[in-house]
Design an enzyme around this catalytic site. Sequence first.
Site, PDB file in Angstrom:
ATOM      1  N   ASN A 116       0.793  -1.238   0.000  1.00  0.00           N
ATOM      2  CA  ASN A 116       0.000   0.000   0.000  1.00  0.00           C
ATOM      3  C   ASN A 116       0.830   1.295   0.000  1.00  0.00           C
ATOM      4  O   ASN A 116       0.374   2.302  -0.535  1.00  0.00           O
ATOM      5  CB  ASN A 116      -1.042  -0.012   1.119  1.00  0.00           C
ATOM      6  CG  ASN A 116      -0.445  -0.060   2.494  1.00  0.00           C
ATOM      7  OD1 ASN A 116       0.612  -0.632   2.695  1.00  0.00           O
ATOM      8  ND2 ASN A 116      -1.106   0.550   3.443  1.00  0.00           N
ATOM      9  N   GLY A 189       2.425  -5.856   7.208  1.00  0.00           N
ATOM     10  CA  GLY A 189       1.366  -6.472   6.419  1.00  0.00           C
ATOM     11  C   GLY A 189       0.172  -6.829   7.272  1.00  0.00           C
ATOM     12  O   GLY A 189      -0.057  -6.221   8.324  1.00  0.00           O
ATOM     13  N   SER A 190      -0.560  -7.825   6.822  1.00  0.00           N
ATOM     14  CA  SER A 190      -1.836  -8.151   7.478  1.00  0.00           C
ATOM     15  C   SER A 190      -1.630  -8.960   8.763  1.00  0.00           C
ATOM     16  O   SER A 190      -0.588  -9.588   8.961  1.00  0.00           O
ATOM     17  CB  SER A 190      -2.693  -8.960   6.505  1.00  0.00           C
ATOM     18  OG  SER A 190      -2.006 -10.142   6.148  1.00  0.00           O
ATOM     19  N   GLU A 211       4.469  -5.037  12.012  1.00  0.00           N
ATOM     20  CA  GLU A 211       3.678  -3.820  11.800  1.00  0.00           C
ATOM     21  C   GLU A 211       2.408  -4.256  11.077  1.00  0.00           C
ATOM     22  O   GLU A 211       2.428  -4.496   9.869  1.00  0.00           O
ATOM     23  CB  GLU A 211       4.468  -2.810  10.957  1.00  0.00           C
ATOM     24  CG  GLU A 211       5.706  -2.251  11.643  1.00  0.00           C
ATOM     25  CD  GLU A 211       5.384  -1.196  12.697  1.00  0.00           C
ATOM     26  OE1 GLU A 211       4.263  -0.648  12.691  1.00  0.00           O
ATOM     27  OE2 GLU A 211       6.261  -0.921  13.537  1.00  0.00           O
ATOM     28  N   CYS A 245      -2.991   1.693   6.382  1.00  0.00           N
ATOM     29  CA  CYS A 245      -3.180   0.882   7.609  1.00  0.00           C
ATOM     30  C   CYS A 245      -3.728   1.711   8.754  1.00  0.00           C
ATOM     31  O   CYS A 245      -4.433   1.191   9.608  1.00  0.00           O
ATOM     32  CB  CYS A 245      -1.858   0.249   8.017  1.00  0.00           C
ATOM     33  SG  CYS A 245      -0.543   1.458   8.244  1.00  0.00           S
ATOM     34  N   GLU A 334     -10.753  -5.239   9.033  1.00  0.00           N
ATOM     35  CA  GLU A 334     -10.216  -3.972   8.525  1.00  0.00           C
ATOM     36  C   GLU A 334     -10.704  -3.767   7.082  1.00  0.00           C
ATOM     37  O   GLU A 334     -10.640  -4.698   6.267  1.00  0.00           O
ATOM     38  CB  GLU A 334      -8.692  -4.083   8.555  1.00  0.00           C
ATOM     39  CG  GLU A 334      -7.963  -2.890   8.019  1.00  0.00           C
ATOM     40  CD  GLU A 334      -6.445  -3.138   7.979  1.00  0.00           C
ATOM     41  OE1 GLU A 334      -5.991  -4.263   8.257  1.00  0.00           O
ATOM     42  OE2 GLU A 334      -5.741  -2.172   7.658  1.00  0.00           O
TER      43      GLU A 334
HETATM   44  P1  NAD Z   1      -0.123  -9.060   3.262  1.00  0.00           P
HETATM   45  O1  NAD Z   1       0.037  -9.557   4.657  1.00  0.00           O
HETATM   46  O2  NAD Z   1      -1.043  -9.794   2.365  1.00  0.00           O
HETATM   47  O3  NAD Z   1       1.304  -9.075   2.513  1.00  0.00           O
HETATM   48  C1  NAD Z   1       2.443  -8.483   3.079  1.00  0.00           C
HETATM   49  C2  NAD Z   1       3.674  -9.210   2.585  1.00  0.00           C
HETATM   50  O4  NAD Z   1       3.620 -10.548   3.027  1.00  0.00           O
HETATM   51  C3  NAD Z   1       3.830  -9.252   1.074  1.00  0.00           C
HETATM   52  O5  NAD Z   1       5.176  -8.993   0.749  1.00  0.00           O
HETATM   53  C4  NAD Z   1       3.423 -10.657   0.694  1.00  0.00           C
HETATM   54  O6  NAD Z   1       4.123 -11.155  -0.403  1.00  0.00           O
HETATM   55  C5  NAD Z   1       3.773 -11.444   1.943  1.00  0.00           C
HETATM   56  N1  NAD Z   1       2.869 -12.581   2.140  1.00  0.00           N
HETATM   57  C6  NAD Z   1       1.548 -12.643   1.789  1.00  0.00           C
HETATM   58  N2  NAD Z   1       1.028 -13.853   2.146  1.00  0.00           N
HETATM   59  C7  NAD Z   1       2.035 -14.533   2.728  1.00  0.00           C
HETATM   60  C8  NAD Z   1       2.131 -15.849   3.283  1.00  0.00           C
HETATM   61  N3  NAD Z   1       1.090 -16.670   3.325  1.00  0.00           N
HETATM   62  N4  NAD Z   1       3.323 -16.231   3.808  1.00  0.00           N
HETATM   63  C9  NAD Z   1       4.384 -15.410   3.785  1.00  0.00           C
HETATM   64  N5  NAD Z   1       4.353 -14.174   3.242  1.00  0.00           N
HETATM   65  C10 NAD Z   1       3.202 -13.727   2.723  1.00  0.00           C
HETATM   66  O7  NAD Z   1      -0.481  -7.534   3.377  1.00  0.00           O
HETATM   67  P2  NAD Z   1      -0.774  -6.488   2.226  1.00  0.00           P
HETATM   68  O8  NAD Z   1      -2.059  -6.852   1.553  1.00  0.00           O
HETATM   69  O9  NAD Z   1       0.423  -6.276   1.383  1.00  0.00           O
HETATM   70  O10 NAD Z   1      -0.975  -5.154   3.083  1.00  0.00           O
HETATM   71  C11 NAD Z   1      -2.191  -4.868   3.711  1.00  0.00           C
HETATM   72  C12 NAD Z   1      -2.107  -5.105   5.196  1.00  0.00           C
HETATM   73  O11 NAD Z   1      -0.937  -4.553   5.738  1.00  0.00           O
HETATM   74  C13 NAD Z   1      -3.245  -4.414   5.928  1.00  0.00           C
HETATM   75  O12 NAD Z   1      -3.741  -5.284   6.932  1.00  0.00           O
HETATM   76  C14 NAD Z   1      -2.607  -3.207   6.552  1.00  0.00           C
HETATM   77  O13 NAD Z   1      -3.242  -2.714   7.712  1.00  0.00           O
HETATM   78  C15 NAD Z   1      -1.243  -3.721   6.850  1.00  0.00           C
HETATM   79  N6  NAD Z   1      -0.279  -2.628   6.905  1.00  0.00           N
HETATM   80  C16 NAD Z   1       0.258  -2.287   8.092  1.00  0.00           C
HETATM   81  C17 NAD Z   1       1.139  -1.227   8.152  1.00  0.00           C
HETATM   82  C18 NAD Z   1       1.789  -0.797   9.447  1.00  0.00           C
HETATM   83  O14 NAD Z   1       2.724  -0.010   9.370  1.00  0.00           O
HETATM   84  N7  NAD Z   1       1.337  -1.260  10.591  1.00  0.00           N
HETATM   85  C19 NAD Z   1       1.466  -0.525   6.997  1.00  0.00           C
HETATM   86  C20 NAD Z   1       0.884  -0.910   5.803  1.00  0.00           C
HETATM   87  C21 NAD Z   1       0.008  -1.965   5.761  1.00  0.00           C
END
Ligand code: NAD
Length: 460
Positions: A116, A189-190, A211, A245, A334
Amino acid sequence: MLNTIPEIISNQKTFFKAQNTKDVSFRISLLKKLKQEIISREKDIFKALHSDFKKPSFEAFLSENGLVIAEINLAIKNLKSWSKPERVKSSVLLFPSKDYIYKSPYGTVLIIGPWNYPFQLAINPLIMAIAAGNTVVLKPSELTPNTSELLAEMVKHIFPKDMATVVQGGVEISTELLKQHWDYIFFTGSVSVGKIVAKAAAKHLTPVTLELGGKSPCIVDDTINLKLTAKRLVWGKFFNGGQTCIAPDYLIVKSSIKNDLIDALKNEILKAYGDAQNSADYPKIINHKNFIRLTQLLKDVNIAFGGDYNAEELYLAPTLIDEPPLDSEVMKDEIFGPILPILSYDTEDDIASIIQHFNKPLSLYVFSKNKRFIEDTIDKFSFGGGVINDTLIHYGNANLPFGGIGASGIGAYHGKFGFDTFTHFKAIVKRGNWYDPPFRYAPYSKRNFKLIKTLFKWFS
Ligand code: NAD
């Protein structure tokens, strides 16, 4: 030929063990080069972000390049003092001694980024990991291929290859990376993937920063300036197409002003984006999967504004939803898109029962002029961080730690907090030899026992 993942890690570990990252001036010189690279490739970064999800250059500068340059400047300015051993007060009980905290890098760090804010959320942790003297493997998101490719080029251009490398790929590559033995893992990430990362890290007892996300509430009472509140809410919610996020996930508004606030929000949305579908200032939804997920949330709810979409363009209008039930789909997880549910309250207990229905959020916002209400709210709820009378902006102050609590994350970074995140604090006591207090040695006498108790009483 490209190295395999185990080869990349093994080379980085060898590079680290040879103390190649020890020299602070060397780290500073790399950060300076990185800064120059980001400045000189500004247009390429804007172009990549626009190709990935139509992100406007204005938002790209504000939330990606600008923040990253500020973080590098801070690191360059302070790195010498941050990385020096820090003398701390000794204890009389250790007399004679001089006591220090030595700053040690962890070693080889894995950084996994989301899509994002694909540039900033990859480079910001890398800056402080490098500043602290680590080597880094960075895995950016596969959902923003243009930005990830550019990141790979830039990192390759600036850093010795065994000090920092970008590994591109999706879940398979990420899974392979997580099987390795890292010295630190920094994940953004999530929540669901955060749990996978934590589990993988546990195997080697690798320390992690997670995070994550969650449903960040925004409370609006009836003491506010309606127009200003609506303007700031529209900015914070629909910035980056609502894919932030820390965006206010939903509003909890004093019931007496709810309708007026909805009208004010509609006005501000129209002022900001006009015909949002054709606005250059309004990004698109990242991909088809997320587009479908978001449009499903609009079923069986009362749409107060917006709600129109176009699958081909991955466009979803800035949308307001009036009073969705807590068990509706839009209130389950979310949202992470341009949909703003508006709930109402009459008593402060109503607010608590809504917020406490969910896991601890990453952010919490309050719009109010009532000081007692503001302080009570900050005190009452557990959340990562927040803003009073605005949204998102706490992210931009590097003097504040950024991170979640509970399901919204573990650990924090930004500025010195980021340097500390990637640093092991080694506690060192340098004992003097010119005097050796005799009391602690066996055979233990009653007299020395009494003396030790008195010393503890006086000096601890
Ligand atoms: P995501 O968790 O789907 O992906 C994040 C990363 O993890 C990517 O690089 C992806 O390739 C990897 N990934 C995905 N599935 C995986 C798996 N099964 N095993 C290992 N790695 C895997 O998240 P997203 O869709 O890229 O981002 C959205 C989420 O991130 C939202 O929940 C948002 O709130 C959160 N986010 C948090 C912050 C923060 O600073 N706290 C900032 C941005 C986004």
